[in-house]
Scaffold this motif. Structure first.
Motif, PDB file in Angstrom:
ATOM      1  N   THR A  28       0.854  -1.198   0.000  1.00  0.00           N
ATOM      2  CA  THR A  28       0.000   0.000   0.000  1.00  0.00           C
ATOM      3  C   THR A  28       0.886   1.243   0.000  1.00  0.00           C
ATOM      4  O   THR A  28       0.575   2.249  -0.638  1.00  0.00           O
ATOM      5  N   TYR A  29       1.994   1.168   0.739  1.00  0.00           N
ATOM      6  CA  TYR A  29       2.881   2.337   0.821  1.00  0.00           C
ATOM      7  C   TYR A  29       3.778   2.434  -0.405  1.00  0.00           C
ATOM      8  O   TYR A  29       4.066   3.527  -0.882  1.00  0.00           O
ATOM      9  N   LEU A  30       4.208   1.280  -0.908  1.00  0.00           N
ATOM     10  CA  LEU A  30       5.065   1.318  -2.106  1.00  0.00           C
ATOM     11  C   LEU A  30       4.276   1.865  -3.292  1.00  0.00           C
ATOM     12  O   LEU A  30       4.837   2.504  -4.173  1.00  0.00           O
ATOM     13  N   ASP A  31       2.946   1.597  -3.290  1.00  0.00           N
ATOM     14  CA  ASP A  31       2.061   2.096  -4.344  1.00  0.00           C
ATOM     15  C   ASP A  31       2.200   3.600  -4.536  1.00  0.00           C
ATOM     16  O   ASP A  31       2.194   4.093  -5.651  1.00  0.00           O
ATOM     17  N   LYS A  32       2.284   4.296  -3.412  1.00  0.00           N
ATOM     18  CA  LYS A  32       2.292   5.770  -3.513  1.00  0.00           C
ATOM     19  C   LYS A  32       3.572   6.371  -2.929  1.00  0.00           C
ATOM     20  O   LYS A  32       3.599   7.536  -2.547  1.00  0.00           O
ATOM     21  N   GLN A  33       4.598   5.552  -2.861  1.00  0.00           N
ATOM     22  CA  GLN A  33       5.855   6.037  -2.267  1.00  0.00           C
ATOM     23  C   GLN A  33       6.522   7.072  -3.177  1.00  0.00           C
ATOM     24  O   GLN A  33       6.683   6.846  -4.380  1.00  0.00           O
ATOM     25  N   GLU A  34       6.903   8.186  -2.576  1.00  0.00           N
ATOM     26  CA  GLU A  34       7.598   9.225  -3.348  1.00  0.00           C
ATOM     27  C   GLU A  34       9.078   8.892  -3.477  1.00  0.00           C
ATOM     28  O   GLU A  34       9.596   8.040  -2.747  1.00  0.00           O
ATOM     29  N   LEU A  35       9.741   9.615  -4.373  1.00  0.00           N
ATOM     30  CA  LEU A  35      11.173   9.373  -4.563  1.00  0.00           C
ATOM     31  C   LEU A  35      11.940   9.766  -3.299  1.00  0.00           C
ATOM     32  O   LEU A  35      11.625  10.765  -2.664  1.00  0.00           O
TER      33      LEU A  35
END
Ligand code: G1P
Length: 292
Positions: A214-221
């Motif tokens: 879920t976090y990797l889905d929207k993880q920023e650079l």
């Protein structure tokens, strides 16, 4: 409790630290004595009880798939020549059932792990990075799985490194410690020199719960302009405790040239077939160098 049966091995990196040898050859295929580095990682996963492995590959990584496949011509040739020892070694790699997925954009480790999300589904899983080979009585990953079984929480493998090397790693800011297991305040990817909260470095072994996706889905650079696994772990740590475990065993850094050369020498010295000759060779080389 769900058991940990699946593992991701990210192997899509460009291997720039090893250029020019990695121009046309995957860095995961560089040999430590007579086996490619990635085979040591696969062996550790299997010895830890992993049943399904997915390797995240990329452009120019075909040799990895060939290594873990049958080579009938070669096997037939070894059979006819009655080279059964060698046949057994060659067969070990081809009998492992491995799945592959391509990371189409080189967006970093967090993104590589995310690419395998459909294969993992809704289960806890392991991640093993190929830059660290671990020699231990109980395999490094097995130790982490045992911690997962005790805590039912994500666990990251750590070891102490000299403070002047902390900027090369994901670093843990520990809170409480119980035996070798730490509760963690923060996970920081590649802190600037002098800013590391400790010298406990993430050593390329993880057991994670599937919520990480879920976090990797929207993880920023993050650090280095890449999607970092450490940053997603830090996010999930705010909701479910992620532990750090200072695993037992010797870790070999095969992700940079000097570590790679040293590992080859050490493994050759540990190998009965070569140790005496290699020792002599090293003595001869030093004598030659002293006499120049
Ligand atoms: C990766 C991880 C880092 C970890 C390291 C271990 O970094 O992002 O947290 O400490 O592996 O080898 P890399 O070496 O791929 O830059």
């Amino acid at each position: 409790m769900q058991t940990v049966k699946k593992a991701i091995i990210p192997a899509a990196g460009l291997g720039t630290r090893f250029l020019p040898v990695t121009k046309a050859m995957p860095k995961e295929m560089l040999p430590i004595v007579d086996k490619p580095t990635i085979q040591y990682i696969v062996e550790e996963a299997i010895e830890s009880g992993i049943e399904d492995i997915i390797i995240v590959t990329g452009k120019g990584k075909r040799a990895i798939e060939d290594h873990f496949d049958h080579n009938f011509e070669l096997e037939d040739n070894l059979m006819k020549k009655e080279k059964f020892d060698m046949l057994e070694k060659v067969n070990y790699a081809s009998n492992v059932d491995i799945h592959y997925i391509r990371q189409k954009d080189p967006k970093g480790l967090g993104h590589a792990v995310w690419c395998a999300r459909k294969f993992i589904g809704d289960e806890p899983f392991a991640v093993l990075l190929g830059d660290d080979i671990v020699q231990a009585e109980t395999p490094g990953l097995r130790q982490l799985i045992q911690q997962y079984e005790d805590t039912e929480s994500s666990v990251v493998g750590v070891q102490q490194v000299p403070f002047e090397q902390t900027h090369r790693y994901g670093i843990v800011d520990p809170n409480t410690v119980e035996g070798r297991r730490y509760q963690v305040n923060n996970f920081v990817e590649k802190p600037q020199q002098g800013n590391a909260p400790s010298n406990l470095a993430i050593m390329g072994r993880y057991v994670l719960t599937p919520e990480i996706f879920t976090y990797l889905d929207k993880q920023e650079l993050g650090a280095g302009g890449e999607i970092q696994l450490t940053d997603a772990i830090q996010k999930i740590n705010a909701l479910q405790q992620v532990y750090a475990y200072d695993f037992e065993g010797k870790r070999y850094d095969v992700g940079e040239k000097l570590g790679f050369i040293r590992t080859n020498l050490e493994f050759a010295l540990q190998n009965e077939a070569y140790s005496d000759d290699v020792e002599q060779m090293m003595k001869d080389l030093l004598t030659e160098k002293a006499n120049i």
